[in-house]
Design an enzyme around this catalytic site. Structure first.
Site, PDB file in Angstrom:
ATOM      1  N   HIS A 187       1.373   4.885  -2.498  1.00  0.00           N
ATOM      2  CA  HIS A 187       0.858   5.648  -3.640  1.00  0.00           C
ATOM      3  C   HIS A 187       2.002   6.234  -4.460  1.00  0.00           C
ATOM      4  CE1 HIS A 187      -3.446   5.677  -2.371  1.00  0.00           C
ATOM      5  NE2 HIS A 187      -2.878   5.398  -1.201  1.00  0.00           N
ATOM      6  N   ASP A 221      -6.252   3.067  -9.096  1.00  0.00           N
ATOM      7  CA  ASP A 221      -7.387   3.382  -8.205  1.00  0.00           C
ATOM      8  C   ASP A 221      -8.267   4.506  -8.744  1.00  0.00           C
ATOM      9  OD1 ASP A 221      -5.780   5.619  -7.516  1.00  0.00           O
ATOM     10  OD2 ASP A 221      -6.425   5.556  -5.425  1.00  0.00           O
ATOM     11  N   GLU A 227     -10.798   3.980   6.589  1.00  0.00           N
ATOM     12  CA  GLU A 227      -9.675   4.858   6.976  1.00  0.00           C
ATOM     13  C   GLU A 227     -10.217   6.071   7.724  1.00  0.00           C
ATOM     14  OE1 GLU A 227      -7.670   6.663   3.618  1.00  0.00           O
ATOM     15  OE2 GLU A 227      -5.924   7.244   4.809  1.00  0.00           O
ATOM     16  N   HIS A 239       0.860  -1.194   0.000  1.00  0.00           N
ATOM     17  CA  HIS A 239       0.000   0.000   0.000  1.00  0.00           C
ATOM     18  C   HIS A 239       0.892   1.239   0.000  1.00  0.00           C
ATOM     19  CE1 HIS A 239      -3.975   1.954   1.251  1.00  0.00           C
ATOM     20  NE2 HIS A 239      -3.114   2.938   1.083  1.00  0.00           N
ATOM     21  N   GLY A 290      -9.019   8.302  -2.042  1.00  0.00           N
ATOM     22  CA  GLY A 290      -9.597   9.620  -1.766  1.00  0.00           C
ATOM     23  C   GLY A 290     -10.460   9.590  -0.528  1.00  0.00           C
TER      24      GLY A 290
HETATM   25  O1  LIG Z   1      -7.499  14.210  -9.774  1.00  0.00           O
HETATM   26  C1  LIG Z   1      -8.495  14.898  -9.561  1.00  0.00           C
HETATM   27  O2  LIG Z   1      -8.829  15.772 -10.344  1.00  0.00           O
HETATM   28  C2  LIG Z   1      -9.302  14.678  -8.343  1.00  0.00           C
HETATM   29  C3  LIG Z   1     -10.496  15.350  -8.180  1.00  0.00           C
HETATM   30  C4  LIG Z   1     -11.224  15.157  -7.000  1.00  0.00           C
HETATM   31  C5  LIG Z   1     -10.762  14.297  -6.009  1.00  0.00           C
HETATM   32  C6  LIG Z   1      -9.559  13.652  -6.199  1.00  0.00           C
HETATM   33  C7  LIG Z   1      -9.074  12.789  -5.114  1.00  0.00           C
HETATM   34  O3  LIG Z   1      -9.726  12.606  -4.142  1.00  0.00           O
HETATM   35  C8  LIG Z   1      -7.739  12.184  -5.269  1.00  0.00           C
HETATM   36  C9  LIG Z   1      -7.325  11.428  -4.037  1.00  0.00           C
HETATM   37  C10 LIG Z   1      -5.979  10.785  -4.239  1.00  0.00           C
HETATM   38  O4  LIG Z   1      -5.419  10.508  -2.998  1.00  0.00           O
HETATM   39  C11 LIG Z   1      -4.689   9.338  -3.130  1.00  0.00           C
HETATM   40  N1  LIG Z   1      -4.352   8.874  -1.784  1.00  0.00           N
HETATM   41  C12 LIG Z   1      -3.112   8.907  -1.300  1.00  0.00           C
HETATM   42  N2  LIG Z   1      -3.105   8.460  -0.051  1.00  0.00           N
HETATM   43  C13 LIG Z   1      -4.369   8.136   0.263  1.00  0.00           C
HETATM   44  C14 LIG Z   1      -4.961   7.595   1.424  1.00  0.00           C
HETATM   45  O5  LIG Z   1      -4.342   7.310   2.459  1.00  0.00           O
HETATM   46  N3  LIG Z   1      -6.299   7.417   1.404  1.00  0.00           N
HETATM   47  C15 LIG Z   1      -7.027   7.695   0.310  1.00  0.00           C
HETATM   48  N4  LIG Z   1      -6.496   8.188  -0.826  1.00  0.00           N
HETATM   49  C16 LIG Z   1      -5.177   8.408  -0.839  1.00  0.00           C
HETATM   50  C17 LIG Z   1      -5.575   8.455  -3.950  1.00  0.00           C
HETATM   51  O6  LIG Z   1      -4.857   7.429  -4.575  1.00  0.00           O
HETATM   52  C18 LIG Z   1      -6.069   9.454  -4.973  1.00  0.00           C
HETATM   53  O7  LIG Z   1      -5.168   9.525  -6.039  1.00  0.00           O
HETATM   54  C19 LIG Z   1      -8.828  13.817  -7.365  1.00  0.00           C
HETATM   55 ZN   LIG Z   2      -3.622   4.854   0.661  1.00  0.00          ZN
END
Ligand SMILES: O=C(O)c1cccc(C(=O)CC[C@H]2O[C@@H](n3cnc4c(=O)[nH]cnc43)[C@H](O)[C@@H]2O)c1
Ligand SMILES: [Zn+2]
Length: 387
Positions: A63, A183, A247, A61, A217
């Site tokens: 990113h 993802d 989470e 896990h 997200g």
């Molecule tokens: O890319 C965009 O335009 C966009 C628009 C609205 C919302 C999002 C996201 O919510 C992207 C979230 C992003 O965060 C990554 N991530 C990294 N660590 C974590 C975690 O611990 N828990 C959840 N998400 C995580 C995930 O892979 C997404 O890429 C994007």
């Molecule tokens: Zn994560």
């Protein structure tokens, strides 16, 4: 909120395969994961870092963008001065200090904005592999959010070629095997789900290294069941289901991930500890949790490490794997996460080796691949503990 740990400072060190040592260890008073009679810390007189540093490991896990080292982030920020991301690595420590999960996602997306060309993607992926190799990570499943890049204008063919090129170079040069999890960024809506599943299943685009399908997200206001059709499609195309769940919301989200998304592993699953029936279900069905302790503190999902439910997971018989999530953003790395786990679970070297085994077992490697890394772990541990 400041990163919970000092920067591990591994970024610019050369990669050395740490050979098994003999006579460096001695039997310690700690415990294994299954030995609940452990008497205390792994060994109060000895620090586990040296053992962990050489321990062959798997990371399940972590990113892609969240693994960009301060050096890479500052290099990209200097290339794209219109961005609000600091170019000074020192200033990044403050920049990577989060008030809550929503703030973390805002900062995360500002780093996503720095990755604008296939060359940026290739550089990032290759450097992430180098950082993993330095920690003796033999195998990693890297979570990539292709939608965030393609919607920002990166050509989809160029994106896939860049990650695959870096994957092959990393395996040849560092000996670290990379696989991908694509993802859905859930908060970006069903359009992002549609696009992610298309990129993951279109035979002309689907990269060779892709093994799984995830959902990331924020969880609040983003119910998991709506993603069922996309997970169904990904699973039908042979991908494994590994959504984030529990989470930042309660155990019902983990149930939803199991029921609707047919999760085979759960990203975080932290709130599962609040539901004994769920813990039993996870244990009985061998559904591993991808536990990322420092991440949970940095995003304020858990208040303090001592309050982290990892011990309850182990006590319930859940297969626990240790992971780093977004290491430079949280001021950690996988080795540090193993050290945190050693403290919280009171593990000695054998216990740490068991944790490393868990990650290999829970991975999507084939059986010969699993056996190879497990025997490396065993040989390393035996040599370390030899009198
Ligand atoms: O890319 C965009 O335009 C966009 C628009 C609205 C919302 C999002 C996201 O919510 C992207 C979230 C992003 O965060 C990554 N991530 C990294 N660590 C974590 C975690 O611990 N828990 C959840 N998400 C995580 C995930 O892979 C997404 O890429 C994007
Ligand atoms: Zn994560």
């Amino acid at each position: 909120m400041a990163p919970a740990y000092d920067d591990p400072g591994v970024t610019d060190q050369p990669i050395t395969r740490v050979p098994p040592h003999s006579g460096r260890g001695r039997r310690s008073r700690g415990g294994t994961l299954t030995d609940h009679t452990a008497t205390g810390l792994a060994d109060a007189t000895r620090d586990p870092h040296a053992f962990i540093a050489g321990l062959p490991k798997a990371e399940l896990h972590v990113h892609h963008v969240g693994s960009a080292s301060p050096r890479i982030v500052s290099e990209l920020a200097a290339r794209h001065p219109d961005s609000k991301v600091p170019t000074d690595p020192e200033a990044l420590v403050d920049y990577f200090t989060f008030t809550d999960f929503a703030h973390f996602i805002d900062v995360y997306l500002s780093v996503v904005d720095l990755i604008r060309t296939p060359e940026d993607v290739r550089l990032l992926t290759y450097e992430v592999a180098r950082d993993l190799a330095r920690q003796q990570v033999r195998y990693a499943e890297l979570t990539i959010t292709p939608f965030s890049s393609t919607r920002r204008g990166i050509d989809e063919r160029g994106f896939m070629d860049a990650i695959e090129d870096a994957r092959k170079a990393a395996e040849a040069e560092f000996g670290t095997v990379l696989r991908w999890c694509f993802d859905i960024p859930g908060e970006a809506g069903l359009e992002s789900a549609e696009e992610t599943v298309r990129l993951a299943t279109d035979e002309r685009l689907r990269p060779e290294g892709l093994v799984s399908f995830g959902l990331g997200g924020p969880e609040i206001g983003v119910p998991r069941p709506q993603f069922k059709p996309y997970f169904d499609q990904a699973i039908a195309a042979g991908l494994r289901s590994v959504p984030h769940a529990g989470e930042t919301t309660g155990p019902e989200t983990v149930w939803d991930a199991l029921t609707h998304l047919r999760a085979e592993r759960i990203g975080h699953g932290t709130s599962s500890a609040r539901d004994p029936k769920l813990l039993t279900h996870l244990a009985e069905n061998r559904i591993p949790l991808e536990v990322c302790p420092t991440s949970n503190i940095a995003t304020r999902a858990v208040r303090t490490l001592d309050e982290h439910p990892i011990k309850e997971f182990v006590r319930a018989g859940v297969l626990v794997t240790i992971n780093s999530d977004d290491p430079p953003m949280f001021g950690t790395d996988l080795n540090n996460e193993y050290a945190v786990a050693a403290r919280l679970l009171e593990l000695d070297e054998r216990g740490l080796a068991e944790l490393a085994h868990n990650a290999v077992e829970a991975s999507f490697l084939d059986e010969p691949g699993k056996a190879r890394i497990k025997s490396e772990i065993d040989a390393y541990t035996a040599a370390w503990l030899a009198p």
